[in-house]
Design a protein around this motif. Sequence first.
Motif, PDB file in Angstrom:
ATOM      1  N   HIS A   1      41.132  33.172  27.938  1.00 28.29           N
ATOM      2  CA  HIS A   1      42.243  33.125  28.902  1.00 28.29           C
ATOM      3  C   HIS A   1      41.663  33.480  30.266  1.00 28.29           C
ATOM      4  CE1 HIS A   1      46.772  34.128  29.621  1.00 28.29           C
ATOM      5  NE2 HIS A   1      46.233  33.458  30.620  1.00 28.29           N
ATOM      6  N   ARG A   2      41.649  32.503  31.165  1.00 29.62           N
ATOM      7  CA  ARG A   2      40.906  32.663  32.418  1.00 29.62           C
ATOM      8  C   ARG A   2      41.799  32.370  33.621  1.00 29.62           C
ATOM      9  NH1 ARG A   2      37.774  27.871  29.641  1.00 29.62           N
ATOM     10  NH2 ARG A   2      39.173  26.166  30.150  1.00 29.62           N
ATOM     11  N   GLY A   3      41.274  32.753  34.776  1.00 26.16           N
ATOM     12  CA  GLY A   3      41.981  32.448  36.017  1.00 26.16           C
ATOM     13  C   GLY A   3      42.853  33.576  36.525  1.00 26.16           C
ATOM     14  N   TRP A   4      42.703  34.765  35.970  1.00 23.25           N
ATOM     15  CA  TRP A   4      43.527  35.885  36.438  1.00 23.25           C
ATOM     16  C   TRP A   4      43.152  36.300  37.863  1.00 23.25           C
ATOM     17  CZ3 TRP A   4      48.044  37.144  34.659  1.00 23.25           C
ATOM     18  CH2 TRP A   4      48.380  36.805  33.339  1.00 23.25           C
ATOM     19  N   ASP A   5      42.015  35.791  38.356  1.00 24.76           N
ATOM     20  CA  ASP A   5      41.664  36.089  39.752  1.00 24.76           C
ATOM     21  C   ASP A   5      42.598  35.374  40.727  1.00 24.76           C
ATOM     22  OD1 ASP A   5      40.529  33.715  38.773  1.00 24.76           O
ATOM     23  OD2 ASP A   5      39.008  33.678  40.336  1.00 24.76           O
ATOM     24  N   THR A   6      43.402  34.404  40.233  1.00 22.13           N
ATOM     25  CA  THR A   6      44.375  33.746  41.120  1.00 22.13           C
ATOM     26  C   THR A   6      45.654  34.572  41.271  1.00 22.13           C
ATOM     27  OG1 THR A   6      45.504  32.481  39.365  1.00 22.13           O
ATOM     28  CG2 THR A   6      43.543  31.474  40.349  1.00 22.13           C
ATOM     29  N   VAL A   7      45.791  35.608  40.439  1.00 17.67           N
ATOM     30  CA  VAL A   7      46.971  36.475  40.493  1.00 17.67           C
ATOM     31  C   VAL A   7      46.536  37.809  41.109  1.00 17.67           C
ATOM     32  CG1 VAL A   7      48.812  37.547  39.136  1.00 17.67           C
ATOM     33  CG2 VAL A   7      47.823  35.367  38.382  1.00 17.67           C
ATOM     34  N   PRO A   8      46.982  38.105  42.328  1.00 19.96           N
ATOM     35  CA  PRO A   8      46.484  39.308  43.015  1.00 19.96           C
ATOM     36  C   PRO A   8      46.776  40.578  42.206  1.00 19.96           C
ATOM     37  CG  PRO A   8      47.713  37.900  44.528  1.00 19.96           C
ATOM     38  CD  PRO A   8      47.914  37.329  43.155  1.00 19.96           C
ATOM     39  N   ILE A   9      45.903  41.543  42.364  1.00 19.67           N
ATOM     40  CA  ILE A   9      46.021  42.778  41.583  1.00 19.67           C
ATOM     41  C   ILE A   9      47.349  43.487  41.873  1.00 19.67           C
ATOM     42  CG2 ILE A   9      45.006  45.102  41.355  1.00 19.67           C
ATOM     43  CD1 ILE A   9      42.302  43.787  41.280  1.00 19.67           C
ATOM     44  N   GLU A  10      47.902  43.305  43.098  1.00 20.90           N
ATOM     45  CA  GLU A  10      49.168  43.981  43.423  1.00 20.90           C
ATOM     46  C   GLU A  10      50.388  43.212  42.912  1.00 20.90           C
ATOM     47  OE1 GLU A  10      47.676  41.716  47.061  1.00 20.90           O
ATOM     48  OE2 GLU A  10      46.820  43.029  45.545  1.00 20.90           O
ATOM     49  N   HIS A  11      50.160  42.044  42.295  1.00 14.55           N
ATOM     50  CA  HIS A  11      51.298  41.248  41.803  1.00 14.55           C
ATOM     51  C   HIS A  11      51.987  41.949  40.636  1.00 14.55           C
ATOM     52  CE1 HIS A  11      53.422  37.899  39.788  1.00 14.55           C
ATOM     53  NE2 HIS A  11      53.551  37.431  41.015  1.00 14.55           N
ATOM     54  N   VAL A  12      53.318  41.750  40.544  1.00 15.45           N
ATOM     55  CA  VAL A  12      54.126  42.440  39.535  1.00 15.45           C
ATOM     56  C   VAL A  12      53.624  42.169  38.113  1.00 15.45           C
ATOM     57  CG1 VAL A  12      55.807  40.526  39.442  1.00 15.45           C
ATOM     58  CG2 VAL A  12      56.509  42.829  38.760  1.00 15.45           C
ATOM     59  N   ALA A  13      53.063  40.980  37.882  1.00 14.25           N
ATOM     60  CA  ALA A  13      52.605  40.632  36.528  1.00 14.25           C
ATOM     61  C   ALA A  13      51.469  41.533  36.051  1.00 14.25           C
ATOM     62  CB  ALA A  13      52.146  39.170  36.488  1.00 14.25           C
ATOM     63  N   ARG A  14      50.817  42.196  37.023  1.00  9.57           N
ATOM     64  CA  ARG A  14      49.666  43.019  36.654  1.00  9.57           C
ATOM     65  C   ARG A  14      50.018  44.499  36.474  1.00  9.57           C
ATOM     66  NH1 ARG A  14      44.317  41.643  37.249  1.00  9.57           N
ATOM     67  NH2 ARG A  14      43.755  39.534  37.868  1.00  9.57           N
ATOM     68  N   HIS A  15      51.258  44.853  36.745  1.00  9.39           N
ATOM     69  CA  HIS A  15      51.760  46.213  36.439  1.00  9.39           C
ATOM     70  C   HIS A  15      50.945  47.336  37.079  1.00  9.39           C
ATOM     71  CE1 HIS A  15      54.557  44.576  33.461  1.00  9.39           C
ATOM     72  NE2 HIS A  15      53.578  43.822  33.044  1.00  9.39           N
ATOM     73  N   HIS A  16      50.349  47.072  38.226  1.00  5.60           N
ATOM     74  CA  HIS A  16      49.550  48.086  38.934  1.00  5.60           C
ATOM     75  C   HIS A  16      48.319  48.543  38.156  1.00  5.60           C
ATOM     76  CE1 HIS A  16      52.712  48.296  41.906  1.00  5.60           C
ATOM     77  NE2 HIS A  16      53.589  48.538  40.951  1.00  5.60           N
ATOM     78  N   PHE A  17      47.958  47.808  37.109  1.00  2.46           N
ATOM     79  CA  PHE A  17      46.727  48.166  36.389  1.00  2.46           C
ATOM     80  C   PHE A  17      45.521  47.732  37.211  1.00  2.46           C
ATOM     81  CE2 PHE A  17      48.971  47.404  32.070  1.00  2.46           C
ATOM     82  CZ  PHE A  17      49.371  48.726  32.003  1.00  2.46           C
ATOM     83  N   PRO A  18      44.441  48.513  37.206  1.00  2.00           N
ATOM     84  CA  PRO A  18      43.179  47.975  37.727  1.00  2.00           C
ATOM     85  C   PRO A  18      42.786  46.739  36.913  1.00  2.00           C
ATOM     86  CG  PRO A  18      43.000  50.332  37.266  1.00  2.00           C
ATOM     87  CD  PRO A  18      44.316  49.875  36.695  1.00  2.00           C
ATOM     88  N   ASP A  19      41.993  45.865  37.516  1.00  2.00           N
ATOM     89  CA  ASP A  19      41.661  44.580  36.899  1.00  2.00           C
ATOM     90  C   ASP A  19      41.160  44.736  35.462  1.00  2.00           C
ATOM     91  OD1 ASP A  19      41.409  41.713  37.141  1.00  2.00           O
ATOM     92  OD2 ASP A  19      39.243  41.987  37.223  1.00  2.00           O
ATOM     93  N   GLY A  20      40.191  45.639  35.271  1.00  2.00           N
ATOM     94  CA  GLY A  20      39.601  45.781  33.947  1.00  2.00           C
ATOM     95  C   GLY A  20      40.607  46.251  32.907  1.00  2.00           C
ATOM     96  N   VAL A  21      41.470  47.181  33.311  1.00  2.00           N
ATOM     97  CA  VAL A  21      42.472  47.706  32.375  1.00  2.00           C
ATOM     98  C   VAL A  21      43.473  46.609  32.011  1.00  2.00           C
ATOM     99  CG1 VAL A  21      44.312  49.394  32.054  1.00  2.00           C
ATOM    100  CG2 VAL A  21      42.221  50.045  33.275  1.00  2.00           C
ATOM    101  N   PHE A  22      43.914  45.878  33.031  1.00  2.00           N
ATOM    102  CA  PHE A  22      44.857  44.791  32.782  1.00  2.00           C
ATOM    103  C   PHE A  22      44.274  43.783  31.789  1.00  2.00           C
ATOM    104  CE2 PHE A  22      46.097  40.441  33.620  1.00  2.00           C
ATOM    105  CZ  PHE A  22      47.448  40.506  33.355  1.00  2.00           C
ATOM    106  N   LEU A  23      43.030  43.364  32.054  1.00  4.43           N
ATOM    107  CA  LEU A  23      42.412  42.358  31.189  1.00  4.43           C
ATOM    108  C   LEU A  23      42.212  42.891  29.776  1.00  4.43           C
ATOM    109  CD1 LEU A  23      39.852  40.854  33.719  1.00  4.43           C
ATOM    110  CD2 LEU A  23      41.937  39.769  32.874  1.00  4.43           C
ATOM    111  N   HIS A  24      41.893  44.177  29.700  1.00  4.98           N
ATOM    112  CA  HIS A  24      41.710  44.783  28.374  1.00  4.98           C
ATOM    113  C   HIS A  24      43.031  44.778  27.589  1.00  4.98           C
ATOM    114  CE1 HIS A  24      38.846  47.707  26.201  1.00  4.98           C
ATOM    115  NE2 HIS A  24      39.635  47.126  25.332  1.00  4.98           N
ATOM    116  N   ARG A  25      44.109  45.177  28.266  1.00  2.00           N
ATOM    117  CA  ARG A  25      45.416  45.176  27.591  1.00  2.00           C
ATOM    118  C   ARG A  25      45.808  43.759  27.167  1.00  2.00           C
ATOM    119  NH1 ARG A  25      48.489  49.955  28.406  1.00  2.00           N
ATOM    120  NH2 ARG A  25      50.070  48.963  27.108  1.00  2.00           N
ATOM    121  N   HIS A  26      45.522  42.819  28.060  1.00  2.00           N
ATOM    122  CA  HIS A  26      45.851  41.442  27.734  1.00  2.00           C
ATOM    123  C   HIS A  26      45.022  40.959  26.549  1.00  2.00           C
ATOM    124  CE1 HIS A  26      47.453  37.465  28.411  1.00  2.00           C
ATOM    125  NE2 HIS A  26      48.201  37.945  29.380  1.00  2.00           N
TER     126      HIS A  26
END
Lengths: 164, 149
Positions: A119-144
Motif C-alpha cells: 500500500h503506497r503513496g501515503w506521501d501524497t497525504v500530508p502528515i497533518e491531514h485528518v486521515a493520519r490522526h496526528h501520528f508521526p509518519d512511521g507510527v501511522f504506517l506501522h498501524r496501517h
Amino acid sequence: MSSKVLVALRIKAPPLRVFEVFTADIGAWWRPNDLFSFTPRSPGVLAFEGAGEGSRLVERLPSGKVFEIGPVRVWTPGERLVFGWRQATFAPGMDTEVEVRFEAVGPSENQETRVTVEHRGWDTVPIEHVARHHFPDGVFLHRHGEWWRDLLEGLRQALISPSP
Amino acid sequence: MARASLTSALCYRDPKAALKWLEAAFDFELVMLIEDADGNLAHSEMKFGDSLVMIGNEWTAQHKSPASIDGFNTQSVHIKVEGDVDAHCQRARAAGAEILMEPADQFYGDRTYRCRDLEGHFWTVGAAVKAVSREEAEAASGLKIQGWM
C-alpha cells in the motif's frame, strides 16, 4: 509512490482461489477499522463492482449510498491486483494505491500462496491531514500495516474454514 | 501470526540489501516492510518457522551494524532448523555467507555451523540430530549442567 507499507503471508490454497476470494468475497472477510474508515458513515460492506480493469472497489454504506474507494488498474486473476484507495476526506491530488501479488509457493501437490499487499503513496497525504490522526509518519504506517496484517489474516481464515 | 515473547532486532547499514540476502541465505520470508517518503526502510520483519526477526537501519548513534564498528558483535542469533544443516550451510555459502565453522556435531546433540553475514553479524545454525542425556553431555564436555531439557 513512496511512504508505503508491505505485508505478506502464506495461505494454504492455490493463487487463483485466493484471488477469487480476495475479490468476490471481500465483503465477508474485510475487517473495518475505526482509525482508517473510508467515510464518516462507514463501516459499510466492501465489494468489487465488476471484474477486470475498469471495475471499481466500493463501500456500500448503511445509508444505501455507495462510496468509490478506487478504480481497478490491474486485474490479473491468480497473479496481481492493483486498485486505487481514497478516503472521503482526501483532497484532489491525494491518492494511494494498493498492489496485491499472489505467488505460488511450495510443492505442487500442496500448493500455497504467498499474498503480498503493498500500500503506497501515503506521501501524497500530508502528515497533518485528518486521515493520519496526528501520528508521526512511521507510527501511522506501522498501524496501517498492522491493520493490513489483520485483513490478510481474515482472508486466510475465509479460505481455510469452509463457510457454514 | 502470534508473536513470540522474544524477537531480535538487527541493525544494518543497508537493510534492504539485508532483506534480500537473508531470504537467499536462510530462507527468511519478508512479512512486513515500511518505507518513508524518501523510500528509506523504516521498519521490517522477516519470518522463519514460528519466529520473527526485525531488520532495521542504524537508527540512533548507538545502534550500529558490525560493518560500522570493525566487525564487533554484541549478540548473535541462533537459528534452529528442522532437517539438513549441511544443506542449509551450502545454501548460505552460495548466497555469500562466510562460514566461520563448518557443520559439526556438538556434545549436546545438535549439528551446527556458524557464519558471518554480509555486514558481519554472526549467526549460528543448528538442528537436533541425537537425543543426549544430561549425564552424557556432562561426561562429554566436562561441564556441570543445570536445567537440561
